[in-house]
Design an enzyme around this catalytic site. Structure first.
Site, PDB file in Angstrom:
ATOM      1  N   GLU A  16     -63.107 -21.734   7.374  1.00  0.00           N
ATOM      2  CA  GLU A  16     -62.226 -21.399   7.629  1.00  0.00           C
ATOM      3  C   GLU A  16     -61.400 -21.958   8.275  1.00  0.00           C
ATOM      4  OE1 GLU A  16     -58.707 -19.737   8.057  1.00  0.00           O
ATOM      5  OE2 GLU A  16     -59.502 -17.900   8.719  1.00  0.00           O
ATOM      6  N   CYS A  37     -53.830 -18.501  11.577  1.00  0.00           N
ATOM      7  CA  CYS A  37     -54.236 -19.265  10.236  1.00  0.00           C
ATOM      8  C   CYS A  37     -53.427 -19.528   8.672  1.00  0.00           C
ATOM      9  CB  CYS A  37     -55.211 -19.495  10.182  1.00  0.00           C
ATOM     10  SG  CYS A  37     -56.049 -17.830  10.083  1.00  0.00           S
TER      11      CYS A  37
END
Lengths: 519, 519
Positions: free
Chosen positions: B256, B295
């Site tokens: 990720e 993020c």
């Protein structure tokens, strides 16, 4: 000389230069040549992405299903011609060829049915909607939509028909254009199927591309929405996994590689019983069919300690009946290996096993082959080894001999010990367990499961109707962890996921339903 | 000086040597040191595999769920202490710290509930059984069993609590031992949580390991049944993906990484409406919360052409109200960036954007920070840019500035154009679409979906209860294709799949049910 062409950017094209030769593995006669030199692969990939992708995405699952069904029927119509090509270029017996070609049409037909079932929609809903807030309005749901890239398929030499079709069926139904690169050596069947698919008229422009011959620079042009699916040896699998595009652009990759599939003979199974017959038939078939060149073939056979010699003899007796030779002959049960390289690799691998195990049946370097012309052809004898003290570090647990070769070994009679030995293969595609003992079944199967993509359980009650472990079914997943590449294909609608992006949607339930709904 | 220890092989251990320093990003004072030098990581991984794995696999989902619930409660009990550590070592405001810590306990509690729901069983059944033969006896089914390796988690600096807990919750519930390597710079919170988890007594020996400090040789010891999950920058993601173990042993990896998340302001939305308020609140929150170090934070804002200046001014007006400063102060709304490196990277990235876009609010090099001691601390002003002719190759679409920075850009008012621009980010974690227009919603969301793991749709009817796009929910998947790393986490039981092997079972239906049944 027959120079095979590639189908790129909507046109049949031939590469320049001398190219590679495709042979008859029974006679070593050259049947065709292929070259990909000078072909514009970047352009062909762009064509697939820009023409094929939008065309497929504009279709519903039902429409894509009908397209896939047309392909299945078109290939089935040329079945006899394809069988002839498989015998000539693959060293297949007629039975081997049917297994491959009927596998292709059957898998396409299965996915055609799935398309019909999914119906007049373009978005695949995954699971139920989930209430997120306190009110019954705010929800989450998951949907799959087709990726916007191209599905590059690099296939293995052993199943030129099925390998092409099973990957293409799933990708096309999911809505991704297919770019197929078959193995060069057995490319005649794949090439003819590509021609049939194109001629069928079912495929929109760019939905299908076909690269006959070397892979060239193909993989260097991969982009972030592309996917790469590979079936073949683990060294190539490693190379593909480490590709710059895969590493840097997170190109989704599926690898199906080496697998030391096993068979476990239950502690209570009696010789002469239906279950023993099922076991013996499965082991012998996997050595004989496709001359053992099946990624799912049984390589390791575990039997209760004390019964090792008895069962090895039983298998050897059956193996003696197999007639090796030119596969066009009706009296031949096993054709040659597909290439000279295969023959060399199988002999080398067998010699390594022979260093630690006893050869119970066959000969590594000699074989009597019916219809053989002199010493031509890549013929190989079935080889059965037995080893009475297997260790996880043995070559038997760590090196796949891709030919008619298996080794019988003992376990202590418990499911746990059998599972421990099976797991020593480092991850495989399929293992079969033969037992009617419920406790043994459970301990063995659950011990094996984390290391395998599929486990078949042979029992007396299903012995008469059991499907061979080496037969890959479209309904069930195919793939395996670790040495087997860590991939997963097929499995009904599960297989579509690789070619689609799963996305969580969050918002008003009615809005989510409208977005995911029928077109 | 506080020297943080690692929890390996069931013992708290400290590395040798000078180690790295953990600072207070507001004052640059050193709070602790860590070193992993000389620690036996191979032994620790073996301990986790050989002790933790079997212990967890012997438990049912219900039992693992209870274990996870105990962890959630134990962490919650120390909430105030953890908030203090997050303010000191992370530069978090109290609100930021709660977001992280409550996210941790909430996700653990969610997976505890899922364990209870899955109940007194050890095998997860996937889908319905499928009839394979003509008779109603031969069936196939799919099951998930825990992988036999260790789950190595490499976490990011921005969510030391949530990042550790969300990965650990899923792996532990699935039955895999966790080996957690938090980011060094903000490790105080993660370290305290590790202590709390160990002290809770809920974890069997080997079920949890914790490596405070540098990663050392950890990844070189990975084996075929291990998994590696990473959250962080894409360059590290690339390195991990190319690791020898990952490439050669098909170690399952989840990455990720970078994500240029977007927000799309619908063509019909009026200024002053509930929907505009939702949009504005989401954009401003994502710049302010965690000082933009999320993020999932919105980096790109697309608004209808012709409304660019109006909406940029609106956002700038809200941003002017944010008070930057020492986050322990009640009057401060945004703390410093977490490290000196972050400050340098954010400024560098912002300068690149400033080369092509207009700075509408803030200053790249100066900031007024409440409570600052001289020029100490990694404080940063919120930065809003506007760019009136965005192109896919721009830095705005290709470089993640991991701080309080976003750019407003125009689209032509259609869902297709908005989707095209959003997709230019090359794959992201989440994008939010604000519109009540059904046709716009559908074209925009379905155009975006293949490039994203999650899409939130803001509408008037849910404006009052909508959850922020930057909030990752355990019920929904988290991850994204391409630049975002190609990974997928959470999503309820979907998240368990990464830590388990899916296996097709084939045989007598009754036998399959007995194998997959309750223990």
């Amino acid at each position: 000389m027959n120079e095979l062409a590639s189908y790129l950017s909507g046109e049949w094209q031939r590469g320049t230069g001398k190219g590679a030769e495709l042979c008859d593995p029974s006679t070593e006669a050259v049947l065709a040549t292929v070259s990909t030199e000078g072909l514009d692969l970047a352009k062909a990939l762009t064509f697939a992405r820009e023409k094929g992708g939008p065309a497929l995405r504009a279709m519903t699952f039902a429409q894509r299903g009908e397209m896939v069904r047309t392909l299945s029927k078109a290939i089935y119509e040329k079945r006899d011609e394809l069988i002839g090509l498989a015998i000539a270029n693959g060293g297949n017996t007629r039975s081997d060829a049917k297994f491959d070609i009927d596998g292709a049409t059957g898998t396409l037909a299965y996915y055609a049915d799935l398309g019909k079932e999914l119906g007049d929609t373009q978005v695949l809903v995954d699971g139920d909607a989930i209430q997120l807030g306190r009110s019954a309005r705010l929800f989450g749901s998951h949907v799959y939509t087709p990726r916007h890239g191209v599905a590059v398929h690099v296939n293995a030499f052993n199943f030129p028909a099925w390998g092409l079709a099973e990957k293409a069926a799933v990708a096309l139904l999911a809505g991704m254009p297919v770019f197929c690169k078959p193995a060069t050596s057995t490319g005649l069947v794949a090439h003819r199927i590509a021609e049939i698919m194109v001629e069928s008229g079912a495929l929109p422009a760019g939905a299908f591309s076909f690269l006959a011959g070397g892979v060239g620079t193909l993989t260097s042009h991969l982009e972030g929405q592309d996917v790469l699916a590979f079936t073949g040896g683990s060294s190539t699998g490693r190379t593909l996994r480490a590709l710059e595009a895969v590493v840097a652009r997170a190109v989704r990759i599926n690898v199906e590689a080496d697998s030391l599939n096993a068979a476990v003979f239950g502690p209570e199974v009696e010789i002469g019983s239906d279950l023993e017959n099922l076991f013996t038939a499965d082991v012998v078939r996997d050595m004989q069919q496709k001359t053992g060149q099946k990624c799912t073939a049984i390589r390791r056979v575990y039997v209760p300690r004390g019964r090792l010699a008895e069962i090895a003899d039983l298998l050897a007796e059956r193996l003696r009946r197999i007639k090796v030779g030119v596969p066009s002959r009706d009296d031949v049960g096993m054709g040659p290996l597909s290439t000279k390289t295969q023959l060399r690799d199988v002999r080398e691998g067998a010699r390594k096993i022979a260093e630690i195990a006893k050869l119970v049946h066959g000969s590594i370097d000699t074989v009597e082959a019916l219809g053989r012309e002199g010493d031509k052809g890549f013929f190989m004898s079935p080889l059965l080894f037995s080893h009475d003290s297997p260790s996880a570090s043995d070559v038997i647990h760590n090196h796949e001999v891709f030919g008619p070769c298996a080794t019988v070994m003992p376990y202590d009679g418990t499911g746990e010990d059998a599972a421990r030995l099976v797991a020593a293969g480092g991850g495989g595609l399929v293992t079969s367990v033969y037992s009617d003992d419920a406790a043994f079944q459970k301990s063995c199967v659950l011990g094996i499961a984390p290391f395998h993509g599929r486990v078949t359980i042979g029992t007396s009650k299903v012995a008469s109707q059991a499907l061979p472990p080496g037969m890959v079914l479209p309904q069930l997943i195919h793939g395996g962890p670790g040495r087997a590449g860590g991939g997963e294909e097929l499995g009904g609608r599960r297989g579509l996921a690789f070619y689609m992006q799963r996305t969580a949607l969050q918002g008003d339930r009615a809005v989510l339903e409208a977005i995911a709904g029928k077109r």
